[in-house]
Enzyme design. Structure first.
Site, short mmCIF file in Angstrom:
data_model
loop_
_atom_site.label_atom_id
_atom_site.label_comp_id
_atom_site.label_asym_id
_atom_site.label_seq_id
_atom_site.Cartn_x
_atom_site.Cartn_y
_atom_site.Cartn_z
N HIS A 134 63.39 -22.09 73.23
CA HIS A 134 63.88 -21.77 71.89
C HIS A 134 65.40 -22.05 71.81
O HIS A 134 65.87 -22.68 70.86
CB HIS A 134 63.56 -20.31 71.58
CG HIS A 134 64.14 -19.77 70.32
ND1 HIS A 134 63.40 -19.62 69.16
CD2 HIS A 134 65.39 -19.33 70.01
CE1 HIS A 134 64.17 -19.12 68.21
NE2 HIS A 134 65.39 -18.93 68.70
N GLU A 135 66.13 -21.62 72.81
CA GLU A 135 67.59 -21.86 72.83
C GLU A 135 67.90 -23.35 72.92
O GLU A 135 68.82 -23.85 72.27
CB GLU A 135 68.25 -21.13 74.00
CG GLU A 135 68.19 -19.62 73.94
CD GLU A 135 68.83 -19.04 72.68
OE1 GLU A 135 69.80 -19.63 72.17
OE2 GLU A 135 68.33 -18.01 72.19
N HIS A 138 67.73 -24.83 69.59
CA HIS A 138 68.91 -24.57 68.77
C HIS A 138 69.98 -25.64 69.06
O HIS A 138 70.69 -26.08 68.17
CB HIS A 138 69.51 -23.19 69.06
CG HIS A 138 68.85 -22.05 68.32
ND1 HIS A 138 68.54 -22.11 66.97
CD2 HIS A 138 68.46 -20.81 68.72
CE1 HIS A 138 67.99 -20.96 66.60
NE2 HIS A 138 67.92 -20.16 67.66
N GLU A 199 65.49 -20.39 62.87
CA GLU A 199 64.70 -19.68 63.87
C GLU A 199 63.29 -20.28 63.99
O GLU A 199 62.78 -20.50 65.08
CB GLU A 199 64.58 -18.20 63.52
CG GLU A 199 65.84 -17.40 63.79
CD GLU A 199 66.36 -17.59 65.20
OE1 GLU A 199 65.60 -17.37 66.15
OE2 GLU A 199 67.53 -18.00 65.35
N ASP A 203 61.56 -22.18 67.13
CA ASP A 203 60.25 -21.78 67.69
C ASP A 203 59.31 -22.99 67.76
O ASP A 203 58.62 -23.19 68.75
CB ASP A 203 59.59 -20.70 66.81
CG ASP A 203 60.30 -19.36 66.91
OD1 ASP A 203 61.09 -19.17 67.86
OD2 ASP A 203 60.07 -18.50 66.03
ZN LIG Z 1 67.14 -18.28 67.75
#
Ligand SMILES: [Zn+2]
Length: 485
Positions: A134-135, A138, A199, A203
């Protein structure tokens, strides 16, 4: 001792977002427009520069875990994910912060931090990997840069001023604390940088990466669901939920998404559990007896495949308690099972040094180094063992090579400066210490140390030329660093 527990990103973004009073630096000073700053976008090169600057400030201010074995584990897990991610444009650096709060964050330049608390809270490697994936998303989707670009459009500040304010927020922690308090008091949802759509995108990309890398994709909804359940009514949710809000629909979304992937049975990762045992034994801020108790209790609930990881954990506690006679049979038995296991090799090297039998460690490490000649874990342990044997000059040669290959590792420079102290070579000792200072953005002191080293070196010598060249480089780096703020 007071322990800093805030998420850096939450802290810095909170400062950034209190923007109205932000000075409009470039305009008000009538500086010439150098193009990139005013164009409203950050180039990848700029992102990397900011990332490098952050990392230097973090090394100075955050309790980073400088543990060669854990670094190797987290780096290999992270890069396995990066190799299966889309849109990778920056290098990635993974590191751990000693902090019981559940958190992970990413910043410019592909730097991804994982709190030890997150590691302890995850129940298997796929769960840890799901947060890391997930990071990574980003970063690859440039969410931080994009959110700054959005802000730059909505405010009179330039994007360079915004990114610079992030650096200032870290440089002036007092301001950061005040801003964070104000931000938490307000509506956090509106204050944080990542939007709901950021977000969900993280995901979505993260789960694709997880699947490609061969992890269990259902770990993402499982982990998120457990977090959401545990902290639903908590007055102080973990920082991760502040920077990455986790409403029920995210849990549901990832659950539905995971169902679209073929179900794979992923065996327990032995290394994950060894790493976890190491954190419990060394970095969880708990008493040795509590750690032993944790190993005993957890072992009872765990699959036989990972039993040895609890033995390893207990042996580490005993080793750190200097109960060498108790640690020795456990570690030697583990080592016999897997002679290339770096967790075991590292602990056993410490044990033999503790028992004043460093030659045993040298023999064991030399053998392992034949198979992996420049492996950082093996090399730094080897150097450490040579130092214990008072073979200082040999240790220096190993450490010079190590620091050349791993210039950002503070451990290497520390050992090197110790070695030079023993040899009475003050100039080289100063130079090694200067490198540590530069890694922590302490530029002026680093330059000062190199200047002293240069004065100690023989006039006109090659050594002096090397020190002087490094002074020039550091001055350029310092000026670039200052210009970012
Ligand atoms: Zn996040």
């Amino acid at each position: 001792m007071f322990k800093r527990t805030r998420s850096l990103l939450a802290l810095s973004m909170a400062v950034t977002l209190s923007l109205p009073s932000m000075p409009v630096m470039a305009n008000s000073l009538n500086l010439p427009d150098i193009g990139t700053a005013a164009s409203g976008t950050l180039t990848i090169d700029q992102e990397n520069q900011y990332g490098d600057a952050y990392m230097r400030m973090l090394r100075n201010r955050a309790p980073i875990i400088n543990d060669p074995v854990l670094n190797e584990y987290i780096d290999s897990l992270g890069h396995r994910l990066v190799a299966n991610a889309d849109d990778v444009k920056t290098p990635f650096t993974f590191f751990m912060i000693r902090d019981r709060n559940i958190n992970a964050f990413a910043f410019f330049g592909g730097y991804v931090a994982i709190h030890s608390g997150l590691f302890l809270h995850a129940q298997n490697e796929s769960e840890l990997a799901s947060v890391m994936a997930h990071e990574i998303a980003h970063v690859t989707q440039r969410h931080l840069a994009r959110s700054m670009e959005d802000q730059a459009r909505r405010t009179p500040a330039t994007i360079a001023a915004l990114a610079g304010s992030l650096l200032l927020a870290i440089a002036a922690p007092e301001a950061g604390i005040a801003a964070l308090t104000a931000a938490t008091a307000g509506n956090m949802q509106g204050q944080i940088n990542y939007t709901r759509s950021n977000e969900k995108e993280a995901d979505r990309f993260g789960i694709a990466t997880l699947s490609k890398a061969g992890f269990d994709v259902s770990a993402m909804p499982t982990f998120f669901g457990r977090l959401a359940d545990e902290y639903r009514y908590a007055s102080t949710p973990p920082p991760m939920l502040l920077t990455h809000p986790l409403p029920q629909d995210r849990v549901t979304d990832t659950r539905l998404r995971a169902q679209n992937y073929p179900h794979v049975r992923v065996p327990e990762s032995f290394d994950y559990h060894l790493a976890k045992a190491r954190i419990v034994a060394r970095y969880a801020n708990i008493k040795p007896e509590s750690a032993l108790d944790w190993f005993n209790r957890t072992e009872k609930k765990s699959s036989p495949a990972i039993k040895a990881t609890f033995q390893y954990g207990r042996a580490l506690v005993l080793l750190d308690e200097r109960k060498f006679d108790q640690a020795q049979p456990i570690l030697e038995a583990l080592y016999k099972q897997d002679k290339n296991n770096h967790f075991y090799l590292d602990a056993l090297a410490d044990l033999y040094i503790g028992l004043d039998q460093p030659q045993k460690a040298v023999d064991m490490l030399s053998k392992a180094l034949e198979a992996a000649p420049s492996n950082p874990v093996l090399m730094i342990n080897y150097a450490n063992t040579l130092l214990a044997q008072e073979k200082t000059e040999q240790a220096v040669r190993v450490l010079q090579r190590y620091s050349h290959d791993n210039p950002n590792d503070i451990n290497g420079w520390h050992l090197l400066s110790d070695a030079y102290t023993k040899l009475g070579q003050s100039d080289e000792e100063l130079a090694a210490r200067a490198e540590i200072l530069a890694l922590k953005a302490n530029w002026n002191k680093a330059i000062q140390y190199y200047t002293q080293a240069s004065q100690l070196a023989e006039l006109g010598s090659l050594k002096q030329a090397r020190y002087d060249a490094r002074i020039d480089q550091l001055m350029i780096q310092r000026d670039r660093f200052m210009a970012l703020q």
